[in-house]
Design an enzyme around this catalytic site. Structure first.
Site, mmCIF file in Angstrom:
data_model
loop_
_atom_site.group_PDB
_atom_site.id
_atom_site.type_symbol
_atom_site.label_atom_id
_atom_site.label_comp_id
_atom_site.label_asym_id
_atom_site.label_seq_id
_atom_site.Cartn_x
_atom_site.Cartn_y
_atom_site.Cartn_z
ATOM 1 N N GLU A 289 -37.736 -31.033 -4.417
ATOM 2 C CA GLU A 289 -36.375 -30.710 -3.953
ATOM 3 C C GLU A 289 -36.003 -30.805 -2.515
ATOM 4 O O GLU A 289 -37.089 -29.521 -1.216
ATOM 5 C CB GLU A 289 -36.144 -29.773 -4.164
ATOM 6 C CG GLU A 289 -35.501 -29.751 -5.070
ATOM 7 C CD GLU A 289 -34.339 -30.486 -5.675
ATOM 8 O OE1 GLU A 289 -33.606 -30.847 -4.830
ATOM 9 O OE2 GLU A 289 -33.444 -30.665 -6.934
ATOM 10 N N CYS A 323 -31.354 -26.113 3.055
ATOM 11 C CA CYS A 323 -30.649 -27.629 2.068
ATOM 12 C C CYS A 323 -29.755 -27.597 1.764
ATOM 13 O O CYS A 323 -29.256 -28.749 2.251
ATOM 14 C CB CYS A 323 -31.762 -27.863 1.258
ATOM 15 S SG CYS A 323 -33.383 -27.450 1.104
HETATM 16 C C1 UN1 Z 1 -31.194 -24.660 -0.094
HETATM 17 O O1 UN1 Z 1 -30.764 -24.697 0.093
HETATM 18 O O2 UN1 Z 1 -32.854 -24.787 0.944
HETATM 19 O O3 UN1 Z 1 -26.778 -23.352 -3.068
HETATM 20 C C2 UN1 Z 1 -31.342 -23.368 -1.948
HETATM 21 C C3 UN1 Z 1 -27.047 -22.689 -2.195
HETATM 22 C C4 UN1 Z 1 -29.028 -21.762 -2.471
HETATM 23 C C5 UN1 Z 1 -29.820 -22.085 -1.946
HETATM 24 C C6 UN1 Z 1 -30.440 -23.590 -2.685
HETATM 25 N N1 UN1 Z 1 -28.861 -21.315 -3.858
HETATM 26 O O4 UN1 Z 1 -27.299 -22.354 -0.888
#
Ligand code: UN1
Length: 527
Positions: A289, A323
């Site tokens: 990811e 992310c």
């Molecule tokens: C990340 O954004 O690095 O969807 C992980 C979200 C969270 C984080 C995801 N579950 O914003």
């Protein structure tokens, strides 16, 4: 006096069905405890035994106040990596042969322990990463839910065992998904518990053993995860915890001949490097990811207050270091001025400060490197982008102790590289478009394809957005966050293009099976 137990208080990124006074009280108590324990020395744990090295310890300091030392962690090296991989490999057989329902039972215990410890876990993350209370509590809650969701998935699939058709009456066919063996799990700093827990619990419930390395900025949260698994009854050697510099540990971990699979969340650069090199002798699973450059599209029919609220929250929650963060907006020209005014007003109203305090929304960025990168990016944009708010490092008082930068919005021509580069900072770029087609075309120009948001009241526009947008996670008309807030079992978190390698996301229904390979079992019984 409150009689509510910590595990009864539930806070997600987007909702809270909680007694907030009790939550704040538990959080305050946990902060005191974590601060009192700060500064200790911590070993690596292999086979549930402490391991030290001769290298100087690595300081783990808080981004809120860089003089605050949370702990001193063991600097692992290639010899430690070898020891951890051997230990994980030695337990492959016993763990794989443990009935899946027993693995599920142990992992469910881990989820329950996490719920009991959630305030301490959240306090650690708030101090170690600079997360606000709500972000930190959401991370801890998500972690427990991730484990349970992957357990549910395994139970629903009957441990991934199913009877198959017979071609002849004398045969019995069974299809079984089986673990690959040893997974190396390398986690990032931003969701140091949820991403570490999600990746590792899926590997474990599938029957793999794990060597886990937390991010260099978040070893204390990583250690807390190790303790949860150990206390829940994960046997020695099945989950090994190693710390150290990424530059020293990374390559030896995934290049080790006993590594059967990689699960990694982090930068595109590192992920693609591993992916290209990992399958030298045969193809091995490399579940990645990676980053994002997530757009929100605001159409002329949108509820502009809703859009401004959702974009602000996703751009600046956790200081833009998700992310999933919204880092670019394409707004229709008919509503651009009104939308930008609302967005800037909301951003100016953000409470910035020590994120362990109850009403602070924006804390520091994770380390000095991130603060310097912010300055460098703003210098790069000078004369090319128009700063609408923010743009500078914050100075004075508490800001001088840590790594604080202003939440920043810039307006840029659509050709600007600010729309394409991932910064991982509280920096949002706004562009004006003539049409939905143009917004989608611009959105899809990025190499990334993780999350995307859309604000519109027209169903045909929404359908077109879904059809054309090259993103794995989409949200329509979400006030609590334009592009953020995915939750286990509710929104799968799947990165397309440069954002991921498998086309199936964490939090989603197809995740656990990716840690397994198929074995067809055909038995013939004659006469
Ligand atoms: C990340 O954004 O690095 O969807 C992980 C979200 C969270 C984080 C995801 N579950 O914003």
């Amino acid at each position: 006096m409150t009689t509510i137990a910590p595990e009864q208080i539930r806070i997600t990124y987007t909702s809270q069905s909680a007694d907030m006074e009790a939550a704040h009280k538990f959080f305050d108590e946990a902060l005191v405890k974590v601060r009192a324990e700060a500064g200790r020395e911590y070993p690596i744990y292999i086979d549930h035994k402490p391991v030290k090295t001769a290298e100087p310890l690595l300081p783990d300091s808080s981004p809120i106040d860089s003089s605050m030392l949370l702990g001193k962690f063991t600097a692992g090296n290639a010899a430690v990596v070898d020891q951890a991989l051997r230990s994980a490999a030695a337990q492959k057989g016993p763990w794989r042969r443990t009935p899946w329902a027993e693995r599920v039972a142990i992992l469910r215990k881990a989820a329950n322990l996490m719920r009991k410890r959630k305030f301490e876990l959240a306090a650690v993350m708030s101090l170690e990463v600079g997360k606000s209370r709500m972000e930190a509590l959401g991370d801890a809650e998500e972690s427990a839910d991730l484990i349970d969701y992957y357990c549910d998935q395994t139970e629903k699939a009957n441990g991934f065992v199913q009877s198959m058709n017979k071609i002849t009456p004398i045969e019995t066919n069974t299809d079984v998904l089986r673990p690959f063996g040893v997974f190396v799990c390398i986690a990032p700093f931003n969701f140091p518990l949820a991403l570490s827990t999600g990746m590792s619990s899926a590997a474990l419930v599938a029957g793999n053993t794990v060597v886990y390395k937390p991010a260099q900025d978040t070893p204390l949260t990583g250690l807390k995860l190790y303790e949860v698994y150990r206390d829940a009854g994960i046997p020695a050697g099945v989950f090994n915890f190693v710390t150290g510099k990424g530059s020293v540990m990374g390559d030896p971990l995934w290049q080790h001949p006993l590594t059967d699979g990689i699960v990694f969340t982090g930068s595109k650069e590192v992920g693609l490097h591993m992916y290209a090199q990992f399958s030298a002798k045969w193809v091995k699973p490399c579940l990645l990811e990676l980053g994002g450059k997530n757009p929100a599209i605001v159409m002329d029919s949108a509820d502009l207050d809703m859009a401004a609220e959702g974009v602000m929250k996703s751009a600046f929650g956790l200081q833009g270091q998700k992310c999933s963060a919204c880092s670019r907006v394409y707004v229709h020209k008919a509503v651009a001025a009104a939308f930008i005014e609302k967005l800037v007003a909301r951003t100016k109203a953000i409470k910035i400060g020590d994120p362990t305090e109850r009403d602070v929304y924006l804390g520091p960025v994770v380390n000095e490197r991130a603060a310097k990168k912010f300055e460098q990016v703003m210098a790069q944009g000078k004369g090319k982008v128009e700063v609408l708010t923010g743009g500078e490092r914050l100075k004075g008082g508490l800001f001088d102790k840590g790594w604080f930068v202003a939440p920043t919005i810039v307006k840029a021509p659509l050709s600007s590289d600010f729309f394409m580069e991932e910064f991982f900072l509280p920096l949002l770029t706004v562009g004006v478009v003539d049409s939905l087609d143009q917004a989608l075309e611009e959105s899809n120009k990025a190499e990334y394809g993780l999350t995307a948001g859309m604000y519109s009241k027209k169903q045909d526009e929404i359908e077109k957005f879904w059809d054309v947008i090259e993103s794995g996670v989409t949200y329509v008309n979400k006030r609590s966050g334009a592009t953020t807030g995915a939750w286990p079992g509710a929104q799968a978190f799947c990165g397309w293009k440069g954002s991921g390698s498998t086309g199936k996301g964490g939090c989603g229904p197809y995740y656990v099976s990716q840690f397994m390979r198929e074995q067809s079992r055909c038995v013939i019984k004659e006469g």
